[in-house]
Design a protein around this motif. Structure first.
Motif, PDB file in Angstrom:
ATOM      1  N   VAL C  98     -12.623  25.892  -4.670  1.00  0.00           N
ATOM      2  CA  VAL C  98     -11.342  26.088  -5.331  1.00  0.00           C
ATOM      3  C   VAL C  98     -10.715  27.415  -4.917  1.00  0.00           C
ATOM      4  CG1 VAL C  98     -10.488  26.808  -7.584  1.00  0.00           C
ATOM      5  CG2 VAL C  98     -11.532  24.581  -7.314  1.00  0.00           C
ATOM      6  N   ILE C  99     -11.534  28.476  -4.872  1.00  0.00           N
ATOM      7  CA  ILE C  99     -11.013  29.778  -4.441  1.00  0.00           C
ATOM      8  C   ILE C  99     -10.416  29.651  -3.041  1.00  0.00           C
ATOM      9  CG2 ILE C  99     -11.657  32.131  -3.768  1.00  0.00           C
ATOM     10  CD1 ILE C  99     -13.694  32.143  -5.973  1.00  0.00           C
ATOM     11  N   ALA C 100     -11.144  28.941  -2.166  1.00  0.00           N
ATOM     12  CA  ALA C 100     -10.658  28.784  -0.794  1.00  0.00           C
ATOM     13  C   ALA C 100      -9.323  28.041  -0.774  1.00  0.00           C
ATOM     14  CB  ALA C 100     -11.696  28.041   0.040  1.00  0.00           C
ATOM     15  N   LYS C 101      -9.228  26.994  -1.577  1.00  0.00           N
ATOM     16  CA  LYS C 101      -7.971  26.221  -1.603  1.00  0.00           C
ATOM     17  C   LYS C 101      -6.821  27.080  -2.106  1.00  0.00           C
ATOM     18  CE  LYS C 101      -7.197  22.018  -2.399  1.00  0.00           C
ATOM     19  NZ  LYS C 101      -6.832  21.586  -1.039  1.00  0.00           N
ATOM     20  N   VAL C 102      -7.093  27.872  -3.137  1.00  0.00           N
ATOM     21  CA  VAL C 102      -6.024  28.698  -3.694  1.00  0.00           C
ATOM     22  C   VAL C 102      -5.606  29.778  -2.690  1.00  0.00           C
ATOM     23  CG1 VAL C 102      -5.410  30.300  -5.532  1.00  0.00           C
ATOM     24  CG2 VAL C 102      -6.643  28.225  -6.072  1.00  0.00           C
ATOM     25  N   ILE C 103      -6.591  30.331  -1.972  1.00  0.00           N
ATOM     26  CA  ILE C 103      -6.241  31.325  -0.950  1.00  0.00           C
ATOM     27  C   ILE C 103      -5.310  30.711   0.082  1.00  0.00           C
ATOM     28  CG2 ILE C 103      -7.152  32.672   0.992  1.00  0.00           C
ATOM     29  CD1 ILE C 103      -9.607  33.273  -0.672  1.00  0.00           C
ATOM     30  N   ALA C 104      -5.694  29.520   0.569  1.00  0.00           N
ATOM     31  CA  ALA C 104      -4.847  28.865   1.560  1.00  0.00           C
ATOM     32  C   ALA C 104      -3.463  28.585   0.983  1.00  0.00           C
ATOM     33  CB  ALA C 104      -5.503  27.552   2.008  1.00  0.00           C
ATOM     34  N   HIS C 105      -3.436  28.136  -0.268  1.00  0.00           N
ATOM     35  CA  HIS C 105      -2.163  27.831  -0.908  1.00  0.00           C
ATOM     36  C   HIS C 105      -1.312  29.082  -1.040  1.00  0.00           C
ATOM     37  CE1 HIS C 105       0.435  27.310  -4.528  1.00  0.00           C
ATOM     38  NE2 HIS C 105       0.679  26.167  -3.930  1.00  0.00           N
ATOM     39  N   TRP C 106      -1.960  30.201  -1.376  1.00  0.00           N
ATOM     40  CA  TRP C 106      -1.224  31.444  -1.538  1.00  0.00           C
ATOM     41  C   TRP C 106      -0.611  31.873  -0.218  1.00  0.00           C
ATOM     42  CZ3 TRP C 106      -2.082  36.477   0.387  1.00  0.00           C
ATOM     43  CH2 TRP C 106      -1.252  37.455  -0.183  1.00  0.00           C
ATOM     44  N   ILE C 107      -1.405  31.711   0.865  1.00  0.00           N
ATOM     45  CA  ILE C 107      -0.888  32.097   2.171  1.00  0.00           C
ATOM     46  C   ILE C 107       0.316  31.242   2.533  1.00  0.00           C
ATOM     47  CG2 ILE C 107      -1.398  32.154   4.649  1.00  0.00           C
ATOM     48  CD1 ILE C 107      -4.298  32.835   3.910  1.00  0.00           C
ATOM     49  N   ALA C 108       0.176  29.939   2.349  1.00  0.00           N
ATOM     50  CA  ALA C 108       1.249  29.047   2.786  1.00  0.00           C
ATOM     51  C   ALA C 108       2.472  29.116   1.875  1.00  0.00           C
ATOM     52  CB  ALA C 108       0.722  27.616   2.857  1.00  0.00           C
ATOM     53  N   ALA C 109       2.256  29.212   0.583  1.00  0.00           N
ATOM     54  CA  ALA C 109       3.377  29.077  -0.350  1.00  0.00           C
ATOM     55  C   ALA C 109       3.956  30.400  -0.810  1.00  0.00           C
ATOM     56  CB  ALA C 109       2.937  28.267  -1.573  1.00  0.00           C
ATOM     57  N   ASN C 110       3.123  31.439  -0.934  1.00  0.00           N
ATOM     58  CA  ASN C 110       3.615  32.668  -1.562  1.00  0.00           C
ATOM     59  C   ASN C 110       3.923  33.786  -0.596  1.00  0.00           C
ATOM     60  OD1 ASN C 110       3.724  31.774  -4.202  1.00  0.00           O
ATOM     61  ND2 ASN C 110       1.552  32.109  -4.503  1.00  0.00           N
ATOM     62  N   ILE C 111       3.252  33.827   0.545  1.00  0.00           N
ATOM     63  CA  ILE C 111       3.581  34.893   1.497  1.00  0.00           C
ATOM     64  C   ILE C 111       5.038  34.796   1.953  1.00  0.00           C
ATOM     65  CG2 ILE C 111       3.150  35.687   3.849  1.00  0.00           C
ATOM     66  CD1 ILE C 111       0.307  35.848   3.316  1.00  0.00           C
ATOM     67  N   PRO C 112       5.560  33.585   2.176  1.00  0.00           N
ATOM     68  CA  PRO C 112       7.007  33.513   2.480  1.00  0.00           C
ATOM     69  C   PRO C 112       7.862  34.149   1.394  1.00  0.00           C
ATOM     70  CG  PRO C 112       5.949  31.415   2.950  1.00  0.00           C
ATOM     71  CD  PRO C 112       4.919  32.271   2.281  1.00  0.00           C
ATOM     72  N   LEU C 113       7.460  33.975   0.125  1.00  0.00           N
ATOM     73  CA  LEU C 113       8.223  34.574  -0.967  1.00  0.00           C
ATOM     74  C   LEU C 113       8.162  36.093  -0.888  1.00  0.00           C
ATOM     75  CD1 LEU C 113       7.095  32.299  -3.940  1.00  0.00           C
ATOM     76  CD2 LEU C 113       9.045  31.999  -2.429  1.00  0.00           C
ATOM     77  N   VAL C 114       6.977  36.624  -0.569  1.00  0.00           N
ATOM     78  CA  VAL C 114       6.811  38.070  -0.453  1.00  0.00           C
ATOM     79  C   VAL C 114       7.723  38.627   0.636  1.00  0.00           C
ATOM     80  CG1 VAL C 114       5.170  39.889   0.176  1.00  0.00           C
ATOM     81  CG2 VAL C 114       4.448  38.031  -1.306  1.00  0.00           C
ATOM     82  N   LEU C 115       7.894  37.828   1.706  1.00  0.00           N
ATOM     83  CA  LEU C 115       8.715  38.306   2.826  1.00  0.00           C
ATOM     84  C   LEU C 115      10.204  38.169   2.537  1.00  0.00           C
ATOM     85  CD1 LEU C 115       6.577  36.770   5.706  1.00  0.00           C
ATOM     86  CD2 LEU C 115       6.657  39.160   4.978  1.00  0.00           C
ATOM     87  N   ILE C 116      10.583  37.074   1.878  1.00  0.00           N
ATOM     88  CA  ILE C 116      12.011  36.816   1.650  1.00  0.00           C
ATOM     89  C   ILE C 116      12.524  37.589   0.439  1.00  0.00           C
ATOM     90  CG2 ILE C 116      13.714  35.005   1.207  1.00  0.00           C
ATOM     91  CD1 ILE C 116      12.570  34.740   3.893  1.00  0.00           C
ATOM     92  N   GLY C 117      11.633  37.873  -0.528  1.00  0.00           N
ATOM     93  CA  GLY C 117      12.043  38.556  -1.749  1.00  0.00           C
ATOM     94  C   GLY C 117      12.895  39.790  -1.530  1.00  0.00           C
TER      95      GLY C 117
END
Lengths: 48, 256, 225
Positions: C98-117
């Protein structure tokens, strides 16, 4: 006793709307809960 | 529990038999009216003290009398959530159906008190601080608590399988209970940092003893009412969930 | 036989590959982020001072909503094709997977937000240092959002009305991250130190990382029975 007359009691020093608005809604909510419990009991079948 | 298990228990420890819905059902039925009666008596006493004994407040006039329902409702809203989370945890840990049923039975009453706390808080705020909703820390936390209650009830309503609904709700309730202090402190911080010069929305600074007494009596009245409502509701839930079992068939059949 | 680290690496690699093949999902989420943030000035008016005041909050709320949109994708595909069942039966503890899945999800879904924010922050007239703090706060706060959100995603797996229900469950729990993240940016814009808020955001993410995986794993088992 705090109140000179029944009129004073209902007026609540001008704040009647707020005070009675609070207690009235409380009474209504409790009534709704009890009625819905009674109906649920009847729907589940049989008398309480 | 089988009679063999009951004999194996040391003398005096027979409480566990009430963990079965079948044995708890009549117990709840016997207790609920007592709690309801206590609630009625305490409500009458508390409101009497609140309206006829407690003096008028120097600053807020008669408007302060709302606290006799506002504060008990707020305390109940939080206490019920804790108890709900407790039974949810017990249900998850020991896999007992009745504990989950109790958690589900408590939620609507808890949500009711949360709503009342918000409603009476708004009605208290308008005459006292000039605004229906002031986004102060406690009211905002209450609002979030209401969402937590609704989330629990919505999740259980969305799941058809009762066992999955029980356990999913339980996880959610426990996650919520861990978050409540975090939510409260962050909201408090949010409020103090944004408020600046606004009025501090604390309740009346010094409370006469009669005011405190009235409030306490009302708290116990609400507590007794909550127990009665939860016991009645858990009886409904037991009948609904166990309707295929023999004892329910007999019970309902006999009543007709 | 793969060790724990090997399993995690392969789960992350798989999820990131799948996300890369569906780049559109990421673009849609980022687009949603931008649109939501842009709606606020339309509703409130273009006055710069007002926008600067609401900017941090608006960008954070939009980030919250965009982050939440992606959550339903977290377990849905695996649930549908049976991979989830394999994960439940695997020798590796479910919480690790689960931790691994969430890490991957964070990279794919949230890093773009960090960059565009920060770009959105510019639209609201936030100063440069506030923009940097915004990016940092988003980076520190979004892990909490992913972890807490994953609990909700696991609980609502396969339910009708799942997306909206997920929002109801998860948004109240997001409030502390929203408050702290927003305060960090506002403090910087006001010339004060953002450090306490950033540290708290980091602490929350770490706490979520240690506690949430158990809840997520439990929720997955419950939803899968």
């Amino acid at each position: 006793m705090n109140w000179g007359s029944a009129a004073d009691f209902f007026a609540m020093g001008g704040y009647g709307l707020y005070v009675w608005g609070s207690y009235a809604v409380t009474a209504v909510c409790i009534a709704i809960e009890l009625v819905s419990l009674a109906r649920r009991r009847r729907a589940a079948g049989g008398p309480s | 529990m089988s009679s063999a298990t009951r004999e194996a228990l040391p003398q005096g420890i027979t409480w566990f038999k009430y963990a079965a819905p079948q044995t708890f059902f009549p117990l709840a039925g016997a207790l609920a009216p007592w709690f309801a009666a206590i609630a009625v008596v305490l409500f009458v006493a508390g409101l009497y003290i609140g309206f006829f004994v407690a003096p008028t407040d120097a600053q807020q006039g008669e408007a302060y009398r709302i606290i006799f329902i506002h504060v008990p409702a707020a305390w109940m809203s939080m206490l019920i959530y804790l108890v709900m989370a407790f039974w949810a945890g017990v249900g998850l840990a020991f896999n007992t159906r009745l504990s989950h049923m109790m958690a589900s039975a408590l939620a609507p009453t808890g949500a009711l008190f949360t709503f009342l706390a918000l409603w009476t808080g708004a009605l208290w705020g308008k005459p006292t601080w000039g605004t229906w909703w002031a986004w102060d820390a406690r009211m905002t936390s209450e609002l979030l608590l209401l969402f937590l209650y609704f989330g629990f009830m919505a999740l259980q309503a969305a799941i058809d399988d009762p066992r999955r609904a029980d356990k999913a709700g339980a996880v959610l309730a426990l996650v919520g209970v861990i978050n409540i202090p975090i939510i409260y402190f962050s909201v408090k911080w949010w409020n103090t940092l944004h408020q600046g010069a606004s009025v501090s929305l604390k309740s009346a600074p010094t409370m006469a003893t009669t005011m405190l007494t009235g409030m306490l009596v009302m708290v116990f009245a609400c507590w007794a009412y909550a127990i009665a409502a939860a016991l009645w509701r858990v009886r409904c839930i037991i009948l609904e969930r166990e309707r295929r079992s023999d004892w329910v068939r007999d019970y309902l059949g006999a009543g007709r | 036989m793969l060790g724990t680290a090997g399993v995690m690496r392969s789960v992350i690699a798989r999820d990131l590959t799948l996300a890369w093949r569906r780049k559109a999902d990421v673009f849609v989420a980022v687009l949603f982020f931008v649109i939501v943030a842009s709606l606020f000035p339309l509703g409130i008016g273009p006055e710069p001072q007002l926008l600067r005041a609401i900017g941090p909050g608006v960008v954070w709320v939009a980030a919250l909503l965009a982050s939440m949109l992606a959550l339903s994708r977290l377990f849905a595909a695996d649930y549908a094709d049976g991979t989830l069942e394999q994960m439940l039966l695997a020798a590796t503890p479910l919480s690790i997977i689960v931790i691994a899945k969430v890490i991957a999800h964070w990279i794919a879904a949230n890093i773009p937000l960090v960059l565009i924010g920060p770009l959105l922050g510019l639209q609201f007239g936030l100063p440069g240092d506030a923009l940097a703090v915004l990016a940092l706060a988003l980076a520190l706060g979004t892990p909490s959002l992913s972890l807490i959100g994953a609990i909700g995603a696991a609980l609502t797996l396969g339910l009708r009305g799942g997306g909206v229900l997920l929002a109801l469950l998860v948004l109240p729990l997001y409030a502390p991250v929203l408050i702290l993240g927003s305060l960090a940016v506002e403090a910087t814009a006001a010339g004060l130190a953002a450090q306490p808020y950033l540290l708290l955001l980091a602490a929350m993410s770490l706490a979520a990382l240690s506690l949430a995986p158990w809840a997520i794993a439990a929720a997955l088992r419950i939803s899968h029975e």
